[in-house]
Motif scaffolding. Structure first.
Motif, PDB file in Angstrom:
ATOM      1  N   ASP A 279      22.820  40.296  43.776  1.00 42.97           N
ATOM      2  CA  ASP A 279      24.110  39.830  44.296  1.00 42.97           C
ATOM      3  C   ASP A 279      24.727  38.814  43.333  1.00 42.97           C
ATOM      4  O   ASP A 279      24.278  37.677  43.234  1.00 42.97           O
ATOM      5  CB  ASP A 279      23.881  39.201  45.675  1.00 42.97           C
TER       6      ASP A 279
ATOM      7  N   ASP B  11      25.734  44.005  43.174  1.00 39.59           N
ATOM      8  CA  ASP B  11      26.922  43.674  43.966  1.00 39.59           C
ATOM      9  C   ASP B  11      27.801  42.782  43.097  1.00 39.59           C
ATOM     10  O   ASP B  11      27.494  41.609  42.871  1.00 39.59           O
ATOM     11  CB  ASP B  11      26.466  42.953  45.245  1.00 39.59           C
TER      12      ASP B  11
ATOM     13  N   SER C 103      29.825  43.323  51.552  1.00 40.87           N
ATOM     14  CA  SER C 103      28.585  42.664  51.994  1.00 40.87           C
ATOM     15  C   SER C 103      27.869  43.485  53.053  1.00 40.87           C
ATOM     16  O   SER C 103      26.636  43.587  53.049  1.00 40.87           O
ATOM     17  CB  SER C 103      28.881  41.264  52.548  1.00 40.87           C
TER      18      SER C 103
END
Length: 199
Positions: A30, A111, A15
């Protein structure tokens, strides 16, 4: 557009790396955030999760009881697989929409915590792994996230081991040390990503 898969074990500091990359100009997609969105109240995703796991996984206000569901799935590989079969296609579809909205010259950072586990490396132009030793991960989960050592071990055991994750890496960011040591590494990786995007 350069499509980058960013991954790392829980507690490795992914993160923080994605936050830095966004500050340099990356477009972030994300998967964890999207995974929360696709099971918000009123979504088909939440309805499917309730159908699979029962209404006990809801809080009083009708939202998903994440810790309660986590306790169920992280101790049972079959239940975790069931949850993944519901959530992953929804996350994939939303991620594709967001990627399509990014500009053609963008460096798009996906991510994806379970990139190695789900064999997703071929979907990206390259994969960046944020790496930390298992004892560092465990310490961060207990100290910073308030998990018990047993909860931390269960979460880590639900992911592939360090060697399997590093095997899919094109670039590795070592985050075993202090935060001050992280930023210069991420800046160097960003410079390489920008160069590759410009080719």
């Amino acid at each position: 557009m350069l499509k980058v898969g960013l991954t790392g074990g829980i507690g490795a500091g992914k993160s923080e790396v994605s936050r830095l990359l966004v500050s340099y100009g990356a477009v972030l997609i994300d998967a964890d955030r999207i995974a929360r969105e696709v099971v918000e109240p009123g979504t088909p995703g939440l309805a499917a999760v309730v159908e699979a796991f029962g209404p006990a996984i809801l809080t009083a206000d009708g939202t998903l009881d994440r810790p309660g569901l986590g306790a169920v799935v992280f101790s049972d590989p079959e239940k975790l697989a069931t949850l993944n079969r519901i959530v992953h296609p929804l996350v994939g579809a939303r991620s594709a929409e967001l990627e399509a909205a990014a500009g053609p010259d963008s460096v798009v950072i996906h991510d994806v915590p379970l990139l190695a586990e789900n064999g997703l490396a071929p979907l990206y132009d390259l994969v960046v792994v944020v790496d930390a030793a298992p004892q560092t991960q465990r310490d961060r989960l207990v100290r910073l996230r308030g998990m018990t050592p047993q909860e931390a071990d269960a979460r880590m055991a639900a992911q592939v081991d360090r060697e399997q994750r590093l095997a899919v890496a094109d670039l590795v960011i070592d985050n075993d040390g202090p935060l001050a040591a992280l930023e210069p590494q991420v800046r160097k990786v960003w410079a390489e990503l920008v160069e590759r995007a410009g080719r």
